[in-house]
Design an enzyme around this catalytic site. Structure first.
Site, short mmCIF file in Angstrom:
data_model
loop_
_atom_site.label_atom_id
_atom_site.label_comp_id
_atom_site.label_asym_id
_atom_site.label_seq_id
_atom_site.Cartn_x
_atom_site.Cartn_y
_atom_site.Cartn_z
N LYS A 143 0.68 -1.30 -0.16
CA LYS A 143 0.01 0.06 0.15
C LYS A 143 0.81 1.17 -0.02
CE LYS A 143 -2.55 -1.74 3.63
NZ LYS A 143 -2.15 -3.04 3.52
N THR A 144 1.87 1.18 0.94
CA THR A 144 2.66 2.20 0.95
C THR A 144 3.64 2.57 -0.41
OG1 THR A 144 2.98 2.36 3.19
CG2 THR A 144 4.60 3.52 2.02
N ASP B 10 -0.64 6.13 6.80
CA ASP B 10 -1.04 4.78 7.13
C ASP B 10 -1.65 4.66 8.18
OD1 ASP B 10 -0.54 2.21 6.44
OD2 ASP B 10 1.43 2.11 7.30
N THR C 47 -5.52 -1.57 7.20
CA THR C 47 -5.88 -3.08 7.26
C THR C 47 -7.23 -3.35 7.74
OG1 THR C 47 -4.74 -3.12 9.53
CG2 THR C 47 -3.31 -3.65 7.57
N ARG D 264 6.21 -8.33 1.40
CA ARG D 264 7.14 -8.06 2.30
C ARG D 264 7.89 -9.20 2.90
NH1 ARG D 264 4.28 -4.85 6.77
NH2 ARG D 264 4.46 -3.04 5.21
#
Length: 352
Positions: free
Chosen positions: A80-81, A125, A174, A233
């Site tokens: 997302k980032t 975030d 999330t 990740r």
């Protein structure tokens, strides 16, 4: 594109072990920066989402207006980032990155909004963790590109509206359900990021290995991909661990055998499950006859807090079909029974 991180989110240890800490921090930040894609062509996965965003970006450029505000939601580690940074790069805009927990006081978010320039992107975030006051400050900023301020006291109290440059807010969470309705409704573009397929993760791993100058073949990359829980990740983290093993045991070359051996040592099985995942399933099987068992009871038996189970472990176990969430509690699935040689009437045996 310029990336500016909120100072509240970056902390460095002073004096004690200063050189070592700085070196390690620099390495970690450099690793993350180097492997992050800069454009949509480099960004792997999320094909449908990328297609939609490309159209929105092109339309925005032709209208010479900022993008609509965007909300990304989905499990952690899916990019997302990174996607927010790609959008900023594609828009040739500056991006300011922060997180909701660092915006505790009204002046924090007001100062951030006042510092924006026309066309800037603000990325928040964990946006579901914004407090109510910060949310209410965001409402007019998102809708009318203005801030509602008050001056004076008592009878001299009055409200003024201060315009701010037009910007794009990108929120990431999330827990989309934890966002308040008024905040969620102010996002013009809302998308869920999905878990990656093994093939997509293989491409991510090959790209990372190339950047890090690690020799790996397709079979080695796929071996890592299959144990990466559908998450880039995790895949990138495992690449570094397998690289270390390969340097010691196989001349730095990652093939399927090397990857499997390294991941076996890390106790990550062929399904991508680690010790905690297996313990969770094992507890349900041995102690509670396959379930259902309440989340509170399961957390106590496992020695983990409820949020960690719900946010970190359960999404993947449910997505892979090993675990069911039922009104009465968590329950093993028939697929889990098949994978781990269990039967409906013989849950007392250990899973492993």
């Amino acid at each position: 594109m310029t990336i500016i991180s909120d100072d509240n989110n970056i902390k460095f240890n002073k004096k004690k072990n200063e050189d070592t800490t700085a070196e390690e921090t620099s390495f970690d930040m450099s690793f993350e920066t180097n492997i992050r894609p800069k454009t949509f062509n480099e960004y792997i996965g999320q094909s449908s989402l990328k297609s939609t965003l490309k159209i929105s970006i092109e339309a925005s450029k032709k209208r010479e207006l900022p993008l609509d505000h965007i909300l990304f939601y989905g499990p952690p580690g899916l990019g997302k980032t990174t996607l927010a940074s790609v959008i900023a790069n594609e828009m040739n805009a500056d991006i300011k990155i922060t997180s909701a927990p660092s915006l505790e006081r009204p002046r924090d978010i007001i100062g951030l909004l006042m510092s924006l320039k026309a066309g800037d992107i603000l990325f928040i975030d964990e946006i579901h963790r914004l407090n109510k006051i910060s949310e209410e400050i965001l409402y007019p900023a998102m809708e009318d590109f203005s801030l509602d301020m008050t001056t004076g006291k008592g009878q001299t109290l009055k409200s003024i509206r201060i315009p701010i440059p037009k910007f794009t807010l990108i929120g990431a969470t999330t827990k989309a359900g934890a966002l308040s309705g008024p905040l969620r409704d102010r996002f013009g573009i809302i998308h869920r990021l999905e878990f990656y397929t093994d093939e997509e993760l293989k491409q991510v791993i090959q790209r990372t290995a190339k950047i890090l100058e690690i020799q790996t073949d397709e079979n080695g990359a796929m071996a890592i991909a299959k144990r990466s829980r559908g998450t880039p990740r995790i895949a990138n983290r495992l690449v570094k661990r397998v690289r270390d093993y390969a340097i010691v045991k196989s001349d730095g070359i990652i093939d399927a055998k090397t990857a499997d051996s390294a991941l076996d040592i890390l106790q990550i099985d062929k399904y991508g499950l680690d010790n905690t995942d297996r313990s969770l399933l094992n507890i349900i099987a041995k102690n509670y006859n396959g379930g259902p068992v309440g989340i509170e009871t399961l957390a106590t038996a496992l020695g983990e807090d409820i949020k960690t189970i719900e946010d970190v472990y359960e999404p993947y176990l449910v997505q892979k079909g090993f675990l069911q969430r039922t009104p009465r509690g968590r329950k093993l699935t028939p697929f889990a029974c098949k994978c781990f040689n269990l039967t409906d009437i013989n849950f007392q045996q250990s899973l492993f």
